[in-house]
Each structure stands twice: as structure tokens, then as C-alpha cells.
Design a protein around this motif. Structure first.
Motif, PDB file in Angstrom:
ATOM      1  N   LEU A  93       6.763  -3.655   7.946  1.00  0.00           N
ATOM      2  CA  LEU A  93       6.131  -3.351   9.278  1.00  0.00           C
ATOM      3  C   LEU A  93       5.751  -4.652   9.773  1.00  0.00           C
ATOM      4  N   GLU A  94       4.852  -5.194  10.884  1.00  0.00           N
ATOM      5  CA  GLU A  94       4.425  -6.333  11.076  1.00  0.00           C
ATOM      6  C   GLU A  94       3.621  -7.235  10.658  1.00  0.00           C
ATOM      7  N   ASN A  95       3.217  -8.052  10.632  1.00  0.00           N
ATOM      8  CA  ASN A  95       2.423  -8.906   9.263  1.00  0.00           C
ATOM      9  C   ASN A  95       0.936  -8.707   9.698  1.00  0.00           C
ATOM     10  N   THR A  96       0.621  -8.639  10.972  1.00  0.00           N
ATOM     11  CA  THR A  96      -0.562  -8.617  12.251  1.00  0.00           C
ATOM     12  C   THR A  96      -0.835  -6.728  11.598  1.00  0.00           C
ATOM     13  N   LYS A  97      -0.291  -6.293  11.137  1.00  0.00           N
ATOM     14  CA  LYS A  97      -0.844  -4.910  11.094  1.00  0.00           C
ATOM     15  C   LYS A  97      -0.919  -4.205  10.082  1.00  0.00           C
ATOM     16  N   VAL A  98      -0.426  -5.406   9.178  1.00  0.00           N
ATOM     17  CA  VAL A  98      -0.504  -4.087   7.292  1.00  0.00           C
ATOM     18  C   VAL A  98      -1.730  -4.696   6.433  1.00  0.00           C
ATOM     19  N   GLU A  99      -2.518  -5.519   6.965  1.00  0.00           N
ATOM     20  CA  GLU A  99      -3.881  -5.655   6.041  1.00  0.00           C
ATOM     21  C   GLU A  99      -4.420  -4.477   7.050  1.00  0.00           C
ATOM     22  N   TYR A 100      -4.306  -3.511   7.875  1.00  0.00           N
ATOM     23  CA  TYR A 100      -4.765  -2.594   8.202  1.00  0.00           C
ATOM     24  C   TYR A 100      -4.886  -1.176   7.251  1.00  0.00           C
ATOM     25  N   VAL A 101      -3.634  -1.236   7.756  1.00  0.00           N
ATOM     26  CA  VAL A 101      -2.426   0.340   7.184  1.00  0.00           C
ATOM     27  C   VAL A 101      -2.259   0.261   5.726  1.00  0.00           C
ATOM     28  N   TRP A 102      -2.952  -1.144   4.776  1.00  0.00           N
ATOM     29  CA  TRP A 102      -3.481  -0.896   3.480  1.00  0.00           C
ATOM     30  C   TRP A 102      -4.706  -0.572   3.489  1.00  0.00           C
ATOM     31  N   GLU A 103      -5.593  -0.852   3.886  1.00  0.00           N
ATOM     32  CA  GLU A 103      -7.105  -0.625   4.212  1.00  0.00           C
ATOM     33  C   GLU A 103      -7.083   1.143   4.716  1.00  0.00           C
ATOM     34  N   LYS A 104      -5.924   1.671   5.473  1.00  0.00           N
ATOM     35  CA  LYS A 104      -6.149   3.131   5.673  1.00  0.00           C
ATOM     36  C   LYS A 104      -5.378   3.616   4.045  1.00  0.00           C
ATOM     37  N   LEU A 105      -4.580   3.558   3.324  1.00  0.00           N
ATOM     38  CA  LEU A 105      -3.790   3.676   2.183  1.00  0.00           C
ATOM     39  C   LEU A 105      -4.619   4.346   1.403  1.00  0.00           C
ATOM     40  N   MET A 106      -5.852   2.871   1.194  1.00  0.00           N
ATOM     41  CA  MET A 106      -6.608   2.914  -0.095  1.00  0.00           C
ATOM     42  C   MET A 106      -7.934   3.642  -0.102  1.00  0.00           C
ATOM     43  N   GLU A 107      -8.170   4.243   1.491  1.00  0.00           N
ATOM     44  CA  GLU A 107      -9.138   4.993   2.137  1.00  0.00           C
ATOM     45  C   GLU A 107      -8.637   6.655   1.364  1.00  0.00           C
ATOM     46  N   VAL A 108      -7.832   6.583   2.417  1.00  0.00           N
ATOM     47  CA  VAL A 108      -7.224   8.086   2.274  1.00  0.00           C
ATOM     48  C   VAL A 108      -6.407   8.259   0.255  1.00  0.00           C
ATOM     49  N   GLY A 109      -5.903   7.375  -0.233  1.00  0.00           N
ATOM     50  CA  GLY A 109      -5.571   7.426  -1.660  1.00  0.00           C
ATOM     51  C   GLY A 109      -7.019   7.491  -2.478  1.00  0.00           C
ATOM     52  N   LYS A 110      -7.751   7.219  -2.548  1.00  0.00           N
ATOM     53  CA  LYS A 110      -8.828   6.701  -3.084  1.00  0.00           C
ATOM     54  C   LYS A 110      -9.009   7.780  -4.094  1.00  0.00           C
ATOM     55  N   LYS A 111      -9.807   9.091  -3.571  1.00  0.00           N
ATOM     56  CA  LYS A 111      -9.779  10.342  -4.175  1.00  0.00           C
ATOM     57  C   LYS A 111      -8.493  11.098  -5.069  1.00  0.00           C
ATOM     58  N   LEU A 112      -6.935  10.556  -4.471  1.00  0.00           N
ATOM     59  CA  LEU A 112      -5.848  11.109  -5.717  1.00  0.00           C
ATOM     60  C   LEU A 112      -5.629   9.795  -6.274  1.00  0.00           C
ATOM     61  N   GLY A 113      -6.439   8.427  -6.845  1.00  0.00           N
ATOM     62  CA  GLY A 113      -6.408   8.238  -7.782  1.00  0.00           C
ATOM     63  C   GLY A 113      -5.645   6.412  -6.749  1.00  0.00           C
ATOM     64  N   LEU A 114      -5.235   6.217  -6.252  1.00  0.00           N
ATOM     65  CA  LEU A 114      -3.972   5.136  -5.877  1.00  0.00           C
ATOM     66  C   LEU A 114      -5.143   4.056  -6.271  1.00  0.00           C
ATOM     67  N   LYS A 115      -4.578   3.086  -6.838  1.00  0.00           N
ATOM     68  CA  LYS A 115      -5.665   1.481  -7.265  1.00  0.00           C
ATOM     69  C   LYS A 115      -3.842   0.598  -6.554  1.00  0.00           C
ATOM     70  N   PRO A 116      -4.488  -0.350  -6.289  1.00  0.00           N
ATOM     71  CA  PRO A 116      -3.429  -1.964  -6.142  1.00  0.00           C
ATOM     72  C   PRO A 116      -2.994  -1.800  -7.228  1.00  0.00           C
ATOM     73  N   VAL A 117      -1.513  -2.170  -7.369  1.00  0.00           N
ATOM     74  CA  VAL A 117      -0.589  -2.789  -8.855  1.00  0.00           C
ATOM     75  C   VAL A 117      -0.107  -4.465  -8.209  1.00  0.00           C
ATOM     76  N   GLY A 118      -0.291  -5.515  -8.793  1.00  0.00           N
ATOM     77  CA  GLY A 118       0.253  -6.809  -9.470  1.00  0.00           C
ATOM     78  C   GLY A 118       1.345  -6.783  -9.094  1.00  0.00           C
ATOM     79  N   LEU A 119       1.811  -7.863  -9.688  1.00  0.00           N
ATOM     80  CA  LEU A 119       3.350  -8.516 -10.723  1.00  0.00           C
ATOM     81  C   LEU A 119       3.428  -7.964 -11.923  1.00  0.00           C
ATOM     82  N   GLY A 120       2.462  -8.012 -12.572  1.00  0.00           N
ATOM     83  CA  GLY A 120       2.680  -7.523 -14.152  1.00  0.00           C
ATOM     84  C   GLY A 120       2.677  -6.129 -14.666  1.00  0.00           C
ATOM     85  N   ALA A 121       2.466  -5.349 -13.524  1.00  0.00           N
ATOM     86  CA  ALA A 121       2.686  -3.710 -13.725  1.00  0.00           C
ATOM     87  C   ALA A 121       3.950  -3.214 -13.215  1.00  0.00           C
ATOM     88  N   ARG A 122       3.977  -3.908 -11.887  1.00  0.00           N
ATOM     89  CA  ARG A 122       5.549  -3.639 -11.021  1.00  0.00           C
ATOM     90  C   ARG A 122       6.589  -4.171 -12.480  1.00  0.00           C
TER      91      ARG A 122
END
Length: 374
Positions: free
Chosen positions: A202-231
Motif C-alpha cells: 500500500l501507499e506509504n501515507t496509509k500504512v500507519e493507519y492500516v497497521w493500527e487498525k490491524l493491531m486494534e482488531v487483532g488484540k483479542k486474537l493474540g496479534l503481536k508486532p514482530v521484529g527482525l529477530g523472530a522473522r
């Protein structure tokens, strides 16, 4: 890190407590809470990754198919529109320029996803080899952000933000113009973790919004942000390669064990002659998996020994969060590649015993068509 680039999510990484490091010239989080917690969240629930540092190149024109077919080792004639293929670009010597994903929009329009540290080199290589083709090559890496959501709950979470049926996107296929939380995105089903999941372009200007929406709806389903180490630990457990480790200008796709993606029967491609010779003559060395017998954790670059001499080196090594063993990949002469062979890993000044084992340390419990065969 003064001259490092930042993705459009840099402020988000700081907000979520990301530990920032330099990776291929980018300031990116190596972890948030811990590598192990983020690894386990992705295996068992879901993880969200910022992979906006990856490169994207568009190839368009009447010779686009011919150009890409000559550029890569795999056979793109097998692709349908809206399908993805994993492959390599090789030098004439058979060494690897990069490993990449090829997205086919149509016969005159391809979208190539390349590694962050190789963007400039790859773009130069493509242009160098494009002279006889009627095409345009456009590096759009700086204009596009990419998110990856991976794990057993990935589809359930992403489905909450779109009206399309994500079940209709098969493995290694994609859809364009997908509405995610009101933002038009390209969504593919590939991944680099061994789990089911999606990539969102997606466009750079929209990515922060989509990230936050994913974290919001994913909270109850155990979604966590993941860094390069676990990748890295996630891809390693399912035997997926990392450029600069298992693949390089000095390590061919055949030596790395990825002959499935090298179609030697193709009419021609860059590096074919060298790879045919390597295949015909027989490999002299190859990447193997190993498990530590003695106590110690192998790391990238450690020496591999046998019978009193160095025979190779470790390409990747970790204490695996999933299988709970100290394991690694190493490149060794073929005579040391048989399962069960005892080798030694030089950990600091000590020589520790290890045993050659299958490279696929972890396999998903459900069956899905796999893009990588090792």
C-alpha cells in the motif's frame, strides 16, 4: 545509524517499544517484547511485521515476459495472471544476485519483490541485462510500504477489515485493489514464516493507519508486532533461505538445495551454462542442517571442522524457540552431507560435536502447497 533509512512506520515502532537496529541500511526493530515471545505468537496466534524495507520493481512492455524469463532461473511461463512465483536471479557464474518473488499482473506487466540490501544492485543488474528488450523498468521501492500478517489467526484478523473473501486467495496468488479498512491494497498469500498469512502492499501515507487498525482488531486474537529477530528464527525453522547467509554470489541455488526453482530445461536464462555444468559434474558442497550434540549455540560465520581441518562454515544458527534445540545450517563438502554425519562447530575456542540432520526442523501440522522445497 545516522545515514540509515526509515520506513513510514518508524514512529509506530518507537510507540510499541521496538528496539531499533541497522539492517541493510534501514532503522528497523529487532524486537519489541522479546524474540521468543514474538516467534511463539506467530506460530500459535498471529504476528504483524513491517517489511517496507523490501524492494519493489515494475517491469512493463511488450517484451516484459521475455525479459523476466531470461532474468530468472524459474519458469514464469507456468504463471497465470495474479499468481506469484519464487525464483533467483543469477550471475553468469551461477552465483546468486538475489532471490525474489515474481508477481504476474499480465504478460506485459510484472512486479518483482527483492531484498532490501540488494535494491540498488538488483536494479542495476536488471538494467544492464535489458538492452535487447522493449521494456520499462521502474524502481518503486520508495513509494510502497509492505506489511506481513502471519500465523494461524492471520486470516480471521485481516478478514475483519475487508469485504472480500480472503479464502478465495490461494497460496501464492494475489488480488489487487483490495479494500483494507478503506485503503486500496494489493494482498498476496505467501509469507516467510512457515505459517499461513498475507502480505499487504500500500501507499506509504496509509500504512500507519492500516497497521493500527490491524493491531486494534487483532488484540483479542493474540496479534503481536514482530521484529527482525523472530522473522529470522521463523524462516530458519522451516528452511527458508536468507540472502547473504544461505545464498550469495559465492553460493549457488543448487548448493543451497533449491534446485526445484532452477529450471535447467528452459531455453536460456542468465547463469544457465554454469548451473548446468555444476549439476552435470555433481555438487562439490551443499548446505546441510545440523543439531548440536554438545552444549553450545551455533552462530553465523562459525567454522565447521572434521578430522582436524576446517571444512566449511555456519550460515545460520540459533537456539530454536519451537523445537527447543540448538540447530543450524552450514555449507560443507558433499561427503559430509549425509544424515547422521558427525561434524564439529568451533564455538569461540571450543570444538563442539554436532550431527547432520534434515534442514526442515519444523513442519506445519496442516498441509498446504509449499513454495519452497528443500
Amino acid at each position: 545509524m545516522l545515514n540509515s533509512k526509515k520506513t513510514a512506520l518508524f514512529n509506530v515502532h518507537e510507540k510499541y517499544g521496538g528496539k531499533i537496529i541497522d539492517f541493510s541500511g534501514w532503522q528497523l526493530p529487532v524486537q519489541y517484547e522479546s524474540i521468543t515471545l514474538e516467534h511463539e505468537a506467530t506460530r500459535n496466534k498471529a504476528g504483524l511485521f513491517d517489511v517496507s524495507h523490501m524492494g519493489e520493481v515494475e517491469v512493463t512492455g511488450i517484451d516484459a515476459f521475455k525479459f523476466v524469463q531470461n532474468l530468472v532461473t524459474n519458469d514464469i511461463s507456468a504463471l497465470e495472471d495474479n499468481q506469484v512465483l519464487y525464483t533467483f536471479m543469477c550471475y553468469e557464474t551461477g552465483g546468486v544476485v538475489d532471490d525474489l518473488l515474481v508477481y504476474r499482473f499480465d504478460e506485459e506487466h510484472f512486479f518483482l519483490v527483492i531484498n532490501a540490501g540488494n535494491i540498488d544492485k538488483d536494479f542495476e543488474w536488471m538494467n544492464k541485462n535489458s538492452e535487447k528488450y522493449n521494456i520499462d523498468i521502474l524502481n518503486i521501492s520508495d513509494k510502497i510500504s509492505q506489511l506481513a500478517i502471519q500465523g494461524p489467526n492471520a486470516q480471521t484478523i485481516l478478514q475483519k477489515l475487508t469485504d472480500i473473501d480472503l479464502g478465495e486467495i490461494n497460496f501464492f496468488y494475489f488480488k489487487r485493489n483490495v479494500n483494507i479498512a478503506g485503503v486500496s491494497c494489493l494482498v498476496s498469500r505467501t509469507g516467510y514464516t512457515g505459517e499461513d498469512g498475507f502480505e499487504i502492499y500500500l501507499e506509504n501515507t496509509k500504512v500507519e493507519y492500516v497497521w493500527e487498525k490491524l493491531m486494534e482488531v487483532g488484540k483479542k486474537l493474540g496479534l503481536k508486532p514482530v521484529g527482525l529477530g523472530a522473522r529470522d528464527t521463523l524462516r530458519f525453522e522451516v528452511a527458508l533461505p536468507l540472502y547473504g547467509n544461505e545464498l550469495s554470489k559465492d553460493i549457488s541455488p543448487l548448493e543451497a538445495g533449491f534446485e526445484f526453482f532452477v529450471k535447467l530445461e528452459k531455453d536460456d536464462f542468465i547463469g544457465k551454462e554454469a548451473l548446468v555444468k555444476q549439476y552435470t559434474d555433481g555438487l562439490k558442497r551443499k548446505i546441510v542442517g545440523f543439531e548440536m550434540i554438545d552444549k553450545g549455540i551455533p552462530r553465523h560465520g562459525y567454522e565447521v571442522w572434521a578430522h582436524g581441518k576446517q571444512i566449511g562454515f555456519v550460515t545460520t544458527g540459533y537456539a530454536s524457540p519451537t523445537v527447543k534445540k540448538n540447530i543450524g545450517f552450514a555449507i560443507v563438502p558433499v561427503e559430509y552431507s549425509k544424515l547422521g554425519t558427525i561434524i564439529e562447530i568451533k564455538v569461540r575456542k571450543k570444538f563442539l560435536n554436532a550431527q547432520v540432520v534434515s534442514k526442515r526442523f519444523y513442519t506445519k501440522s496442516y498441509k498446504k502447497q509449499q513454495p519452497y522445497r528443500v
